[in-house]
Design an enzyme around this catalytic site. Sequence first.
Site, PDB file in Angstrom:
ATOM      1  N   CYS A 120     -13.029  16.275 -29.271  1.00  0.00           N
ATOM      2  CA  CYS A 120     -11.955  17.025 -28.589  1.00  0.00           C
ATOM      3  C   CYS A 120     -11.940  18.488 -29.021  1.00  0.00           C
ATOM      4  CB  CYS A 120     -10.582  16.378 -28.835  1.00  0.00           C
ATOM      5  SG  CYS A 120     -10.509  14.684 -28.275  1.00  0.00           S
ATOM      6  N   ALA A 121     -13.102  19.026 -29.376  1.00  0.00           N
ATOM      7  CA  ALA A 121     -13.198  20.412 -29.841  1.00  0.00           C
ATOM      8  C   ALA A 121     -14.302  21.125 -29.076  1.00  0.00           C
ATOM      9  CB  ALA A 121     -13.465  20.435 -31.346  1.00  0.00           C
TER      10      ALA A 121
END
Lengths: 117, 149
Positions: free
Chosen positions: A75-76
């Site tokens: 999620c980065a």
Amino acid sequence: MEFFKRLDRDAVHAHESALLDYATRQLAGIPGLQIVGTAPEKAGLVSFTVAGVHPHDLGTVLDEHGVAVRTGHHCAMPVMDYFKIPATARASFSLYNTFEEIDRLAAGIEEARKLFG
Amino acid sequence: MELNELYRDVILDHNRHPRNFGPLDPADASVEGFNPMCGDRLTLRLRISDDSISDIRFEGQGCAISTASASLMTEAVKGKSRAEAMQLFERVHRLLTDDAAVSEELGKLAALSGVREYPARVKCASLCWHTLSSALQASGSHIAPVSTE
């Protein structure tokens, strides 16, 4: 919480730091392995890529060795773009992990390199 | 389940040396496929003549399963009519998800059957096929990107 309050936090920190140091040394010796994120005071985890092996394939091979790592963009996505990589594999260490498990992680990575090389 | 059931020699070979990999210009259809959960991304380009796929190439990045599946797919559908390619899509989809599916007559595509033992990896193998399906069913020139989520 009762369980955590009973723990010696300095001892836990020392164990996690020792695991991190050991894993960093073991993984750094693997050809094509690049550790992503090397802040001096970082938490007990190693995020990495292996040349020629996609993190998802690496995760599946490690799973067969009984080693669970998280794989993907975590999620980065902006950070992945910054490093120009699609994804990483990430091993994290806590009070219940052992040095033997890090050896198993390293052995699993070597097997994945052979399989996909 | 052994790893070599998932990563069969055919899969490893097509991952190392993807067939029909690269741009195709001009193309009659160009569709992007994207798996936001894992970051796999591919662009599929086709030339259609007389309702058949006369050429097909792909580009993108993904894991060994998604790369090999796309490579095998381009080999399998080149020269096929739209209807034949859609039938193949249905058969491969069953192969990936249905334990009772048979892999006879699928040729090299049968190597993908190991994926169904790894539910987390089914989308890796099916992304390119959904992208193909979208390209073949689209009527206009603009085709929306395909997402597996």
